[in-house]
Design an enzyme around this catalytic site. Structure first.
Site, short mmCIF file in Angstrom:
data_model
loop_
_atom_site.label_atom_id
_atom_site.label_comp_id
_atom_site.label_asym_id
_atom_site.label_seq_id
_atom_site.Cartn_x
_atom_site.Cartn_y
_atom_site.Cartn_z
N THR A 111 48.85 45.11 40.75
CA THR A 111 49.83 44.04 40.89
C THR A 111 51.16 44.39 40.23
O THR A 111 51.20 45.17 39.27
CB THR A 111 49.27 42.75 40.23
OG1 THR A 111 50.30 41.78 40.14
CG2 THR A 111 48.76 43.01 38.81
N ASP A 112 52.22 43.76 40.71
CA ASP A 112 53.53 43.95 40.08
C ASP A 112 53.59 43.27 38.70
O ASP A 112 54.50 43.54 37.91
CB ASP A 112 54.66 43.43 40.98
CG ASP A 112 54.55 41.96 41.33
OD1 ASP A 112 53.57 41.30 40.92
OD2 ASP A 112 55.46 41.45 42.03
N GLU A 113 52.60 42.39 38.41
CA GLU A 113 52.67 41.65 37.14
C GLU A 113 52.48 42.55 35.93
O GLU A 113 52.79 42.15 34.81
CB GLU A 113 51.62 40.52 37.15
CG GLU A 113 51.90 39.51 38.24
CD GLU A 113 51.15 38.20 38.07
OE1 GLU A 113 50.62 37.95 36.99
OE2 GLU A 113 51.10 37.43 39.05
N TYR B 19 45.61 37.86 32.62
CA TYR B 19 45.37 38.52 33.91
C TYR B 19 46.14 39.83 34.00
O TYR B 19 45.57 40.89 34.28
CB TYR B 19 45.77 37.59 35.07
CG TYR B 19 45.95 38.32 36.38
CD1 TYR B 19 44.85 38.85 37.06
CD2 TYR B 19 47.22 38.50 36.94
CE1 TYR B 19 45.01 39.54 38.25
CE2 TYR B 19 47.39 39.18 38.14
CZ TYR B 19 46.28 39.70 38.78
OH TYR B 19 46.44 40.40 39.97
N LYS C 114 44.86 43.78 34.24
CA LYS C 114 45.19 44.68 35.35
C LYS C 114 45.92 45.92 34.82
O LYS C 114 45.71 47.03 35.30
CB LYS C 114 46.04 43.98 36.41
CG LYS C 114 45.34 42.90 37.19
CD LYS C 114 44.17 43.40 38.04
CE LYS C 114 44.61 44.17 39.26
NZ LYS C 114 43.46 44.49 40.16
P1 NAD Z 1 40.56 37.03 45.29
O1 NAD Z 1 40.36 36.31 44.01
O2 NAD Z 1 40.82 36.28 46.54
O3 NAD Z 1 39.28 37.95 45.57
C1 NAD Z 1 38.63 38.69 44.55
C2 NAD Z 1 37.28 39.16 45.09
O4 NAD Z 1 36.64 39.95 44.08
C3 NAD Z 1 36.34 38.00 45.42
O5 NAD Z 1 35.72 38.22 46.66
C4 NAD Z 1 35.31 38.03 44.29
O6 NAD Z 1 34.03 37.57 44.67
C5 NAD Z 1 35.29 39.52 43.96
N1 NAD Z 1 34.84 39.78 42.58
C6 NAD Z 1 35.29 39.18 41.44
N2 NAD Z 1 34.61 39.66 40.37
C7 NAD Z 1 33.74 40.59 40.86
C8 NAD Z 1 32.77 41.44 40.25
N3 NAD Z 1 32.55 41.42 38.92
N4 NAD Z 1 32.06 42.28 41.03
C9 NAD Z 1 32.27 42.30 42.37
N5 NAD Z 1 33.15 41.51 43.01
C10 NAD Z 1 33.88 40.66 42.26
O7 NAD Z 1 41.70 38.09 44.98
P2 NAD Z 1 42.85 38.66 45.95
O8 NAD Z 1 44.01 37.76 45.87
O9 NAD Z 1 42.25 39.01 47.24
O10 NAD Z 1 43.23 39.99 45.14
C11 NAD Z 1 42.53 41.22 45.38
C12 NAD Z 1 43.09 42.30 44.48
O11 NAD Z 1 44.48 42.46 44.74
C13 NAD Z 1 42.98 42.00 42.98
O12 NAD Z 1 42.67 43.21 42.33
C14 NAD Z 1 44.38 41.51 42.59
O13 NAD Z 1 44.64 41.83 41.25
C15 NAD Z 1 45.22 42.34 43.55
N6 NAD Z 1 46.53 41.72 43.92
C16 NAD Z 1 46.58 40.44 44.41
C17 NAD Z 1 47.80 39.92 44.83
C18 NAD Z 1 47.92 38.52 45.41
O14 NAD Z 1 49.03 38.07 45.70
N7 NAD Z 1 46.82 37.81 45.63
C19 NAD Z 1 48.96 40.70 44.73
C20 NAD Z 1 48.87 42.00 44.20
C21 NAD Z 1 47.64 42.49 43.82
O1 DAU Z 2 52.65 39.09 41.84
C1 DAU Z 2 51.36 39.36 42.27
C2 DAU Z 2 50.41 38.30 41.77
O2 DAU Z 2 50.68 37.12 42.53
C3 DAU Z 2 48.95 38.70 41.89
O3 DAU Z 2 48.69 39.81 41.07
C4 DAU Z 2 48.02 37.54 41.50
O4 DAU Z 2 46.68 37.90 41.72
C5 DAU Z 2 48.39 36.32 42.36
O5 DAU Z 2 47.60 35.22 41.95
C6 DAU Z 2 49.86 36.01 42.25
O6 DAU Z 2 50.18 35.50 40.94
P1 DAU Z 2 51.18 34.25 40.73
O7 DAU Z 2 50.87 33.62 39.43
O8 DAU Z 2 52.58 34.66 41.01
O9 DAU Z 2 50.68 33.33 41.99
P2 DAU Z 2 50.42 31.77 42.11
O10 DAU Z 2 50.21 31.47 43.55
O11 DAU Z 2 49.40 31.28 41.13
O12 DAU Z 2 51.82 31.13 41.66
C7 DAU Z 2 53.03 31.47 42.33
C8 DAU Z 2 54.16 30.75 41.61
O13 DAU Z 2 54.06 29.36 41.87
C9 DAU Z 2 54.12 30.91 40.10
O14 DAU Z 2 55.45 30.97 39.61
C10 DAU Z 2 53.44 29.61 39.62
C11 DAU Z 2 53.87 28.61 40.67
N1 DAU Z 2 52.91 27.55 40.98
C12 DAU Z 2 51.64 27.90 41.32
C13 DAU Z 2 50.72 26.93 41.67
C14 DAU Z 2 49.29 27.33 42.02
C15 DAU Z 2 53.33 26.21 41.02
O15 DAU Z 2 54.49 25.90 40.74
N2 DAU Z 2 52.41 25.26 41.38
C16 DAU Z 2 51.12 25.57 41.70
O16 DAU Z 2 50.31 24.64 42.01
#
Ligand code: NAD
Ligand code: DAU
Length: 362
Positions: free
Chosen positions: A135-137, A160, A164
């Site tokens: 992630t970019d975080e 989180y 990561k």
């Molecule tokens: P998600 O929470 O939707 O899915 C996570 C999956 O991992 C689920 O299916 C869960 O069952 C599985 N999991 C969790 N713990 C586990 C364990 N101990 N063993 C096996 N499986 C397990 O997450 P996502 O949003 O699809 O993100 C996937 C990956 O991409 C993560 O590594 C996250 O850090 C990264 N990422 C997410 C975003 C985003 O915007 N969602 C952006 C950048 C990177």
């Molecule tokens: O940048 C990549 C990341 O983006 C991933 O690594 C994470 O897995 C993913 O969850 C996401 O993180 P954020 O914290 O940016 O996503 P989230 O959807 O939780 O929130 C997006 C923005 O919106 C953040 O500034 C918090 C705000 N927010 C979120 C929720 C759920 C609100 O204002 N209200 C809300 O109800």
């Protein structure tokens, strides 16, 4: 040396991005291998996300926890894994603030367990790859200008992002010390179908439809860079095929929005599709207590993957968002099942006895 890419272990493939990636990969003409999806099925892992693939011979689901050393080692030997695409993680920042333990055990220890299993199974094979989805975080938080580069110093600020960052460091250490062939991608916020309704975009769409408040943290001035999930999947597939081992790629949408502007824009998009007055949705916007330690702004400089690997975002934001809203409005069964928790029992009733699910890793 050509990469094998014949037997791909996808961890966390039942989650949001993993399931979109698996569907994307199986649709690629250039992919002739098989996929083993190992997922523990936590609250975020939803077998319904891949229900349409249950009869596809190229796809196998195994319920396994990446923290379970024996289960992970068995996956490598039974399926002759030559590539790992590691998505499995606890992914939600708010949950990491209120309960960080699983973030450390899964994101850090789970990644360690996978790296050790890969090292043990692969020895010095050059045709294998461990791709870590990050992630970019990890780069921390930006002021009003600038963007994260691959060379930006790590400065994670939430449990989180710290977990990561820890996993990224482990992956690089295994490459440096043990010569494990690895690549890493650090991506910005994804949106699209099958995203669990705890993240901003699905929370807002579903609350609008249900007439519930739209909770905007703080003043809504935090900025995120949004990318369509299918474009993220294509970036990973591009790296698997063409990214040299040892490289890191930033992936982003080049599409920054302040949260409040995005929520208002979503009100407009949803209103156009439901036919309800936009004002009825705008009225639901509710400013709530801010997230502790809320990162102000993320922005990704993804020039490297564009320049070196030729990747591009294929979805513009208006069409990607409009398709996403349409998906949530149409998939009422998926939503009802997620809302009720019913998806957790779907496996037992629909999949058992079909030969592609077993007790592996339980
Ligand atoms: P998600 O929470 O939707 O899915 C996570 C999956 O991992 C689920 O299916 C869960 O069952 C599985 N999991 C969790 N713990 C586990 C364990 N101990 N063993 C096996 N499986 C397990 O997450 P996502 O949003 O699809 O993100 C996937 C990956 O991409 C993560 O590594 C996250 O850090 C990264 N990422 C997410 C975003 C985003 O915007 N969602 C952006 C950048 C990177
Ligand atoms: O940048 C990549 C990341 O983006 C991933 O690594 C994470 O897995 C993913 O969850 C996401 O993180 P954020 O914290 O940016 O996503 P989230 O959807 O939780 O929130 C997006 C923005 O919106 C953040 O500034 C918090 C705000 N927010 C979120 C929720 C759920 C609100 O204002 N209200 C809300 O109800």
């Amino acid at each position: 040396m050509e990469r094998s890419l014949e037997s791909i272990l996808v961890t966390g493939g039942s989650g949001f991005i993993g399931s979109n990636f698996i569907r994307h990969l199986l649709a690629q003409e250039g992919f002739s291998g098989r996929i083993v999806n190992a997922d523990a099925l936590t609250y975020a892992g939803n077998p319904l996300n891949l229900a349409d693939l249950q009869d596809d011979e190229r796809y196998t689901f195994i319920q396994a926890d990446i923290r379970d050393e024996e289960a992970v080692a068995r996956l490598f030997s039974e399926y002759e894994v030559d590539t790992v695409v590691h998505f499995a993680a606890e992914s939600h920042v708010d949950r990491s603030i209120f309960g960080p333990r699983d973030f450390i055990t899964t994101n850090v220890m789970g990644t360690f367990t996978l790296l050790e299993a890969a090292r043990e199974a692969w020895g010095d094979r050059p045709d294998v790859l461990f791709h870590h989805v990050s992630t970019d975080e990890v780069y921390g938080s930006l002021g009003d200008t600038g963007a994260f580069l691959e060379t930006t110093a790590y400065d994670p600020k939430s449990p989180y992002s710290a977990s990561k960052a820890g996993s990224d460091h482990l992956v690089r250490a295994w490459a440096h010390t043990f010569h494990l062939p690895v690549t890493i991608s650090n991506c910005s916020n994804n949106y699209g179908p099958y995203q669990f309704p705890e993240k901003l975009v699905p929370v807002m769409i579903l609350n609008m439809v249900e007439g519930k408040p739209l909770p905007v943290y703080g003043q809504g001035l935090n900025v995120r860079d949004w990318l369509y999930v299918g474009d993220h999947a294509q970036a990973i597939w591009t790296i698997l095929q063409h990214g040299p081992a040892g490289e890191t790629y930033n992936v982003g949408g080049e599409n920054e929005w302040r949260n409040i502007d995005l929520v208002k824009h979503l009100c407009d998009v949803v209103a156009k599709q439901t036919g309800e007055p936009e004002d009825d949705y705008l009225r639901l916007i509710t400013y709530v207590t801010d997230r502790p330690g809320h990162d102000h702004r993320y922005a990704i400089d993804c020039a490297k993957i564009k320049r070196e690997l030729g990747w591009r975002q294929a979805h513009d934001f208006p069409s990607g968002l409009s398709e996403t809203v349409a998906w949530y409005l149409a998939n009422t069964e998926w939503i009802a099942s997620v809302r009720s928790g019913e998806y957790r029992t779907w496996m037992e009733t629909n999949y058992a006895g079909r030969g592609s699910v077993n007790d592996h890793g339980r």
